[in-house]
Design an enzyme around this catalytic site. Structure first.
Site, short mmCIF file in Angstrom:
data_model
loop_
_atom_site.label_atom_id
_atom_site.label_comp_id
_atom_site.label_asym_id
_atom_site.label_seq_id
_atom_site.Cartn_x
_atom_site.Cartn_y
_atom_site.Cartn_z
N CYS A 12 -42.78 -10.20 24.30
CA CYS A 12 -41.34 -10.34 24.10
C CYS A 12 -40.74 -11.49 24.92
CB CYS A 12 -40.62 -9.04 24.43
SG CYS A 12 -40.97 -8.36 26.05
N HIS A 67 -33.82 -10.36 27.05
CA HIS A 67 -34.41 -11.21 28.08
C HIS A 67 -33.71 -12.57 28.09
CE1 HIS A 67 -37.34 -8.22 28.61
NE2 HIS A 67 -38.39 -8.76 28.02
#
Length: 371
Positions: free
Chosen positions: A151, A276
């Protein structure tokens, strides 16, 4: 599905709804009850209806649960060899050890597997695919497996791929600011519990006061995550590097086709639920300009450019969460290097960082199987 020629009905239209479903590839979602699996079911319901049956598979303890996909309730079946009967494509979101055991089983039953675990990402016979960057790689899969990147890598690589295509990437230095959902439900629960413990207090003013307040509710983190940042994500590797940092290095090299690319990463966990962020120092073979980078990023599929600091316009996790693109802002040319750019990027780690990229790879495979 490939469209019918103009003025002529497709075979599926001629045969009716049941035949249309039968003509479409059959899909299995393995790990359907997990955090990423839940997001994936939502994405499969939102995007073009290219699948026949969508079979939901999970551990035996989850068998019998009913989940909604494409507006219908589907009962979860237990992970077993029989669960892959008749399946054309299987999307896996399970721990590495489960992937290592069951992915070969699904392949042996005839499925093309798209795996979100780290098990096969660096296998030279398994393509590591980001459709906006290297879609062609999905067609060459000697082991019948396509790997989905980590990710953190996915949160930046779409933007970097677009810039690399124009300027030629020669070096990459990044720092990540990773959301707690990257550690699963335990990470999210830990942050929420710690926020409750510190809310309304004057904590954060003396050494150790936050740690004492949260007590043993550290969860998957080595230090308090509320009112704090933790310069660690992943597991320990040689010479003090973390597994997350090495993933960024190794996966970026493989996706971009640059096996010798110098990459340095520092991964930091921050008190954000989902999405993120990364600061990126990217050096290129050719001289760069902010205007040129803006033009490339604004036109790149899967990228949103949000970059006007004079108007306080730049991406933040709180604004990006729940969206699909990679968001890019704070684009600057390095003060000391006319071939380097500085960027700030944000990407939802459960959507493009996992589930959406899996779905996009699945769409590539489905088109190929029907072609």
């Amino acid at each position: 599905m490939i469209p019918a020629e103009a003025g002529r009905p497709s075979l599926a239209d001629t045969l009716g709804t049941d035949a249309r479903t039968a003509a479409k590839p059959q899909l299995a979602v393995v790990g359907a009850t997990g955090a990423v699996g839940s997001v994936l079911l939502g994405i499969l319901s939102e995007r073009a209806d290219i699948w026949g049956e969508i079979r939901l598979i999970a551990s035996p303890r989850s068998a019998g649960r009913k989940l909604t996909v494409r507006g219908a309730e589907v009962e979860v079946v237990a992970l077993s060899e029989e669960a892959f009967e008749g399946i054309d494509v299987a999307m896996f979101d399970v721990p590495d050890e489960v992937s290592a055991q069951w992915v070969p089983v699904a392949v042996a039953k005839g499925a093309v597997v798209i795996d979100n675990a780290g098990t096969f990402r660096l296998d030279p016979d398994v393509p590591l695919v980001v459709p906006e960057v290297n879609a062609h790689a999905a067609r060459v899969r000697p082991r019948g497996i396509i790997a989905n990147p980590n990710c953190t890598t996915l949160s930046m690589i779409v933007a970097l791929g677009a810039l690399h295509a124009e300027y030629g990437l020669s070096e990459l230095i990044v720092s990540s600011y990773q959301a707690v959902s990257g550690s699963g439900k335990a990470g999210v629960d830990t942050l929420r519990a710690q926020l409750s413990a510190v809310s309304g207090t004057e904590l954060g003013n003396t050494p150790g006061d936050v740690r004492r307040a949260v007590g043993d509710t550290l969860g998957p983190f080595p230090a308090p995550i509320a009112l704090n940042v933790v310069p660690w994500a992943g597991s320990l590797r040689e010479d003090g590097w973390s597994s997350e940092e090495l993933k960024i290095r190794d996966e970026s090299r493989k996706i971009l086709g640059l096996p010798e690319l110098p990459v340095t990463a520092t991964c930091v966990r921050v008190p954000v639920i989902t999405t993120h962020s990364l600061t990126v120092h990217a050096r290129f073979e050719n001289e760069v300009t902010v205007a040129g980078a803006h033009e490339i990023l604004a036109a790149a599929p899967g990228v949103v450019l949000s970059d006007d600091p004079a108007q306080d316009e730049y991406p933040t996790p709180a604004d990006v969460v729940g969206t699909d693109p990679t968001w890019v802002g704070r684009v600057r040319r390095s003060l000391d290097d006319p071939r380097a750019l500085e960027l700030f990027v944000c990407g939802d780690n459960l959507r493009k960082g996992a589930a959406l990229n899996t779905a996009q790879i699945g769409e590539l495979v489905a088109a190929e199987l029907q072609g």
